[in-house]
Design an enzyme around this catalytic site. Structure first.
Site, PDB file in Angstrom:
ATOM      1  N   GLY A 226       0.815  -1.217   0.000  1.00  0.00           N
ATOM      2  CA  GLY A 226       0.000   0.000   0.000  1.00  0.00           C
ATOM      3  C   GLY A 226       0.843   1.258   0.000  1.00  0.00           C
ATOM      4  N   GLY A 229       4.634   1.376   0.030  1.00  0.00           N
ATOM      5  CA  GLY A 229       5.425   1.150  -1.175  1.00  0.00           C
ATOM      6  C   GLY A 229       5.594  -0.311  -1.528  1.00  0.00           C
ATOM      7  N   GLY A 255      -2.599  -1.979  -7.479  1.00  0.00           N
ATOM      8  CA  GLY A 255      -1.783  -3.193  -7.643  1.00  0.00           C
ATOM      9  C   GLY A 255      -1.632  -3.560  -9.117  1.00  0.00           C
ATOM     10  CG  ASP A 256      -5.052  -4.517 -11.157  1.00  0.00           C
ATOM     11  OD1 ASP A 256      -4.628  -5.539 -10.575  1.00  0.00           O
ATOM     12  OD2 ASP A 256      -6.233  -4.140 -11.103  1.00  0.00           O
TER      13      ASP A 256
HETATM   14  N1  LIG Z   1      -1.844   5.791  -0.751  1.00  0.00           N
HETATM   15  C1  LIG Z   1      -0.935   5.500  -1.673  1.00  0.00           C
HETATM   16  N2  LIG Z   1      -0.079   6.442  -2.127  1.00  0.00           N
HETATM   17  C2  LIG Z   1       0.845   6.183  -3.072  1.00  0.00           C
HETATM   18  N3  LIG Z   1       1.000   4.966  -3.641  1.00  0.00           N
HETATM   19  C3  LIG Z   1       0.197   3.975  -3.219  1.00  0.00           C
HETATM   20  C4  LIG Z   1      -0.816   4.180  -2.240  1.00  0.00           C
HETATM   21  N4  LIG Z   1      -1.481   3.010  -2.062  1.00  0.00           N
HETATM   22  C5  LIG Z   1      -0.901   2.117  -2.897  1.00  0.00           C
HETATM   23  N5  LIG Z   1       0.092   2.677  -3.588  1.00  0.00           N
HETATM   24  C6  LIG Z   1       0.982   2.060  -4.566  1.00  0.00           C
HETATM   25  O1  LIG Z   1       0.305   1.009  -5.183  1.00  0.00           O
HETATM   26  C7  LIG Z   1       1.018  -0.215  -4.972  1.00  0.00           C
HETATM   27  C8  LIG Z   1       0.020  -1.350  -4.860  1.00  0.00           C
HETATM   28  O2  LIG Z   1      -0.827  -1.130  -3.752  1.00  0.00           O
HETATM   29  P1  LIG Z   1      -1.282  -2.335  -2.810  1.00  0.00           P
HETATM   30  O3  LIG Z   1      -0.112  -2.870  -2.068  1.00  0.00           O
HETATM   31  O4  LIG Z   1      -2.422  -1.815  -2.001  1.00  0.00           O
HETATM   32  O5  LIG Z   1      -1.687  -3.417  -3.891  1.00  0.00           O
HETATM   33  P2  LIG Z   1      -2.949  -4.361  -3.978  1.00  0.00           P
HETATM   34  O6  LIG Z   1      -3.411  -4.740  -2.611  1.00  0.00           O
HETATM   35  O7  LIG Z   1      -2.583  -5.430  -4.936  1.00  0.00           O
HETATM   36  O8  LIG Z   1      -3.943  -3.334  -4.676  1.00  0.00           O
HETATM   37  P3  LIG Z   1      -5.382  -3.563  -5.345  1.00  0.00           P
HETATM   38  O9  LIG Z   1      -6.292  -2.665  -4.524  1.00  0.00           O
HETATM   39  O10 LIG Z   1      -5.203  -3.079  -6.746  1.00  0.00           O
HETATM   40  O11 LIG Z   1      -5.716  -5.026  -5.252  1.00  0.00           O
HETATM   41  C9  LIG Z   1       1.858   0.019  -3.709  1.00  0.00           C
HETATM   42  O12 LIG Z   1       2.984  -0.833  -3.682  1.00  0.00           O
HETATM   43  C10 LIG Z   1       2.207   1.479  -3.866  1.00  0.00           C
HETATM   44  O13 LIG Z   1       3.337   1.611  -4.721  1.00  0.00           O
HETATM   45  O1  LIG Z   2     -11.803 -10.804  -7.731  1.00  0.00           O
HETATM   46  P1  LIG Z   2     -10.431 -10.308  -8.121  1.00  0.00           P
HETATM   47  O2  LIG Z   2     -10.061 -10.729  -9.505  1.00  0.00           O
HETATM   48  O3  LIG Z   2      -9.374 -10.638  -7.099  1.00  0.00           O
HETATM   49  O4  LIG Z   2     -10.487  -8.708  -8.084  1.00  0.00           O
HETATM   50  C1  LIG Z   2     -11.300  -8.020  -8.986  1.00  0.00           C
HETATM   51  C2  LIG Z   2     -11.069  -6.543  -8.813  1.00  0.00           C
HETATM   52  O5  LIG Z   2     -11.361  -6.092  -7.482  1.00  0.00           O
HETATM   53  O6  LIG Z   2      -9.700  -6.260  -9.052  1.00  0.00           O
HETATM   54  C3  LIG Z   2      -9.546  -5.036  -9.755  1.00  0.00           C
HETATM   55  C4  LIG Z   2      -8.652  -4.125  -8.963  1.00  0.00           C
HETATM   56  O7  LIG Z   2      -7.409  -4.721  -8.740  1.00  0.00           O
HETATM   57  C5  LIG Z   2     -10.936  -4.501  -9.972  1.00  0.00           C
HETATM   58  O8  LIG Z   2     -11.034  -3.886 -11.221  1.00  0.00           O
HETATM   59  C6  LIG Z   2     -11.832  -5.700  -9.836  1.00  0.00           C
HETATM   60  O9  LIG Z   2     -13.140  -5.399  -9.442  1.00  0.00           O
END
Ligand SMILES: Nc1ncnc2c1ncn2[C@@H]1O[C@H](COP(=O)(O)OP(=O)(O)OP(=O)(O)O)[C@@H](O)[C@H]1O
Ligand SMILES: O=P(O)(O)OC[C@@]1(O)O[C@H](CO)[C@@H](O)[C@@H]1O
Length: 316
Positions: A226, A229, A255-256
């Site tokens: 998050g 980083g 994350g994507d």
């Molecule tokens: N508040 C923030 N400010 C700046 N960068 C951020 C922030 N939140 C997330 N990021 C960036 O996005 C990257 C991915 O975020 P995170 O670790 O939450 O991934 P995730 O849980 O896979 O996300 P997703 O919600 O897409 O599933 C982090 O490693 C960071 O670089």
């Molecule tokens: O059910 P999954 O595939 O784990 O997550 C799906 C999802 O939350 O992931 C994307 C954000 O990373 C959104 O566009 C989508 O709705």
């Protein structure tokens, strides 16, 4: 030279309904400030960002035939080479409740049920794509009907053809993917905890888990955390990237976007530090807007300048 496309696989896509609220009050009538429905899902999000980074992308996976129009329109608009299969039913809607102070509540629906016939055809389609692509990004959860080790089967198939495989998934699907040894995985801390089955409260505990993953033969483990980083671990060393401060609009797709940046770095053989700088900036951009993508390259360049990347002391 014509670039070979990257393939992104989204087995469980979604229409994301993002609802912007001042503050969510459960159990009450909540008045939204704005709503937005758009085609999404992890691999599709990765594809959109890669396209904005000027890469050729082929998208595949499984869509519900009842509401595939919005997806097909997006693929045409962005010139994403569409190899999706259609299954009976409608692609799910995932609700993202995004509050003013940055908190997001996800309500993800289960999705369509995939038949054995469609699953077999999908594997044939991936085999056909092996003719034209070298890098495959497998992202997201599994829809109903698919076995927990579906990613394991796909990774086995792609591996036989010498492909580079990146994976971003969670839970049982992550377990199965790890067992099949892809080249790169991008868990967040919670997903790493799901994989070990234990709490990993600090970097030391997290790195013990990462060592186990590297020992299995996974070449790169990129751990996202998050706003704290991201840390990239491999047998050659480890690096950390600290993101810039941005005002958070919606973290959905961060994350994507990170995965897209990592894929771009691998494709273009960038140094790890340069890849992390780009990927972290693209992820920060995603956080500061609804949806993913790079609407403003100037802004991306500004964010890149604000990312700090440093080597980490780490041994396997
Ligand atoms: N508040 C923030 N400010 C700046 N960068 C951020 C922030 N939140 C997330 N990021 C960036 O996005 C990257 C991915 O975020 P995170 O670790 O939450 O991934 P995730 O849980 O896979 O996300 P997703 O919600 O897409 O599933 C982090 O490693 C960071 O670089
Ligand atoms: O059910 P999954 O595939 O784990 O997550 C799906 C999802 O939350 O992931 C994307 C954000 O990373 C959104 O566009 C989508 O709705």
């Amino acid at each position: 030279m014509v670039k070979r496309p990257v393939v992104t696989l989204t087995l469980n896509p979604a229409l994301d309904l993002t609802v912007q609220l001042s503050e969510l009050v459960p159990g009450e009538v909540n008045l939204a400030r704005q709503g937005n429905l758009r085609p999404a899902g992890k691999g599709i999000n990765v594809a959109m960002v890669l396209r904005d980074l000027q890469e050729q992308v082929a998208v595949t996976g499984i869509l519900g035939q009842d509401n595939s129009d919005a997806f097909e329109h997006l693929f045409t608009q962005l010139q994403l080479d569409n190899h999706f299969l259609l299954e009976q039913g409608a692609t799910r809607i995932n609700v993202k409740l995004s509050e003013q102070q940055g908190r997001v509540t996800d309500i993800n629906l289960p999705g369509i049920t995939v038949s054995e016939a469609v699953w077999q055809t999908l594997q044939q389609r991936l085999l056909a794509l092996c003719e034209q692509a070298d890098v495959f990004v497998l992202s997201g959860s599994l829809p109903r009907g698919l076995a927990a080790d579906s990613y394991g089967q796909i990774i086995g198939l792609l591996r036989q053809h010498g492909k580079t495989i990146l994976v971003d998934t969670s839970g049982q699907a992550l377990h199965a993917a790890v067992a099949a040894v892809p080249d790169l995985i991008k868990p967040n801390v919670e997903e790493l905890e799901q994989w070990t089955g234990t709490a990993l409260p600090d970097a030391e505990a997290q790195e013990q888990a990462v060592r186990k993953l590297l020992a299995l033969g996974i070449r790169h483990v990129v751990l996202s955390d998050g706003e704290r980083g991201v840390r990239w671990y491999s047998r050659d060393g480890a690096w950390q990237a600290l993101p810039p401060r941005v005002s958070v609009v919606s973290t959905v797709g961060a994350g994507d976007s990170l995965v897209a940046g990592l894929t771009y770095g691998l494709l273009n053989q960038l140094a790890v530090a340069d890849t992390l700088q780009l990927a972290t900036a693209v992820a920060a951009l995603a956080v500061s807007q609804i949806g993913v993508g790079i609407p403003d390259t100037e802004r991306l360049n500004q964010l890149k300048q604000q990312v700090s990347v440093m080597p980490l002391a780490f041994s396997c």
